[in-house]
Design an enzyme around this catalytic site. Structure first.
Site, PDB file in Angstrom:
ATOM      1  CG  HIS A  37      -1.939   1.065   1.258  1.00 14.06           C
ATOM      2  ND1 HIS A  37      -3.156   0.911   1.878  1.00 14.06           N
ATOM      3  CD2 HIS A  37      -1.945   2.327   0.748  1.00 14.06           C
ATOM      4  CE1 HIS A  37      -3.860   2.023   1.759  1.00 14.06           C
ATOM      5  NE2 HIS A  37      -3.136   2.896   1.069  1.00 14.06           N
ATOM      6  CG  HIS A  50      -8.036  -2.434   8.758  1.00 20.04           C
ATOM      7  ND1 HIS A  50      -7.124  -1.645   8.107  1.00 20.04           N
ATOM      8  CD2 HIS A  50      -8.137  -1.918  10.002  1.00 20.04           C
ATOM      9  CE1 HIS A  50      -6.701  -0.671   8.900  1.00 20.04           C
ATOM     10  NE2 HIS A  50      -7.295  -0.832  10.062  1.00 20.04           N
ATOM     11  CD  GLU A  70      -4.088  -2.522   0.878  1.00 20.64           C
ATOM     12  OE1 GLU A  70      -4.907  -3.430   0.655  1.00 20.64           O
ATOM     13  OE2 GLU A  70      -3.761  -2.157   2.022  1.00 20.64           O
TER      14      GLU A  70
END
Length: 237
Positions: free
Chosen positions: A43, A190, A70
């Site tokens: 990310h 997450h 991401e």
């Protein structure tokens, strides 16, 4: 089979805290694959406070499992995705100064914007995923814009798991069922951990992929990376 994708951002955070190249982000990613990870997630953020654009370029030709990028679809992020062409791109609504992801997209209000972002990725043959809360309306809107998958934001589940796991999982099962009925793929991520992952998977066994970074890297400090990845894989069996 639900795949385990290891997010290596925290490895880059540790490297950047001291400078230099220790720990070596690429070497750790390759070790994760060798130890059983079925994907690697990164990310990159605008300030490059963990994964850098140079890391992404180094990783892409060396990885043998699925590579998932991401991030927020800024111009530079989109350009990097189209340059390296990962297997999957996951769009996340992070502000530039945001510490970590804390909500999903409002795919109704931002439908046209996200649809325009997805188009060049789909044309390039990159699988697309939209990060959403466990809300059936958000799932249906993601489907209507042409996303291949959604990734359910699982922090609310993780936060409520210890007090009432049945209530915590309920909205995720509903959103996941909506996703399956619509023909979309399903990811999750997450704050999933060794404590809550097995139950999540048992309730939603049709998950395509979970992306886990912070908890997994923390566990590896105690268990070692190889044994930690094996433990997370067992949660998905």
């Amino acid at each position: 089979m639900t795949k385990l994708s290891v997010n290596i951002n925290k490895v880059a955070t540790l490297r950047n805290a001291r400078g230099g190249s220790n720990p070596d982000v690429v070497a750790v990613a390759l070790d994760c694959e060798r130890f059983g990870a079925q994907g690697i997630t990164v990310h990159p953020r605008p300030d490059e406070r963990h994964i850098r654009h140079a890391d992404v370029r180094c990783l892409r030709p060396l990885l043998t499992t699925e590579f998932n990028m991401e991030g927020y679809p800024s111009a530079d992020f989109c350009q990097l995705v189209l340059e390296v062409r990962p297997a999957q791109v996951t769009l996340v609504p992070d502000a530039p100064d945001q510490l970590t992801s804390n909500h999903g997209w409002n795919t109704v209000a931002q439908h046209d914007f996200l649809q325009s972002v997805l188009m060049p990725f789909r044309e390039a043959g990159i699988r697309t995923s939209i990060f959403v809360d466990a809300d059936e309306e958000m799932v249906r809107a993601a489907k209507s814009m042409g996303a291949d998958r959604v990734e359910l934001y699982t922090e609310p589940y993780a936060a409520a798991y210890s007090s009432d796991r049945v209530a915590a999982i309920a909205p995720f099962v509903e959103a996941a069922a909506c996703c399956r009925q619509s023909g979309m793929g399903l990811n999750a991520g997450h704050d999933l951990s060794l404590q809550n992952l097995a139950y999540f998977h048992r309730c939603i066994p049709w998950l395509d992929e979970v992306s886990i970074g912070h908890a997994l890297i923390c566990d590896a400090l105690y268990l070692g990376l190889k044994d930690t990845i094996a433990a997370y894989r067992r949660c998905l069996e």
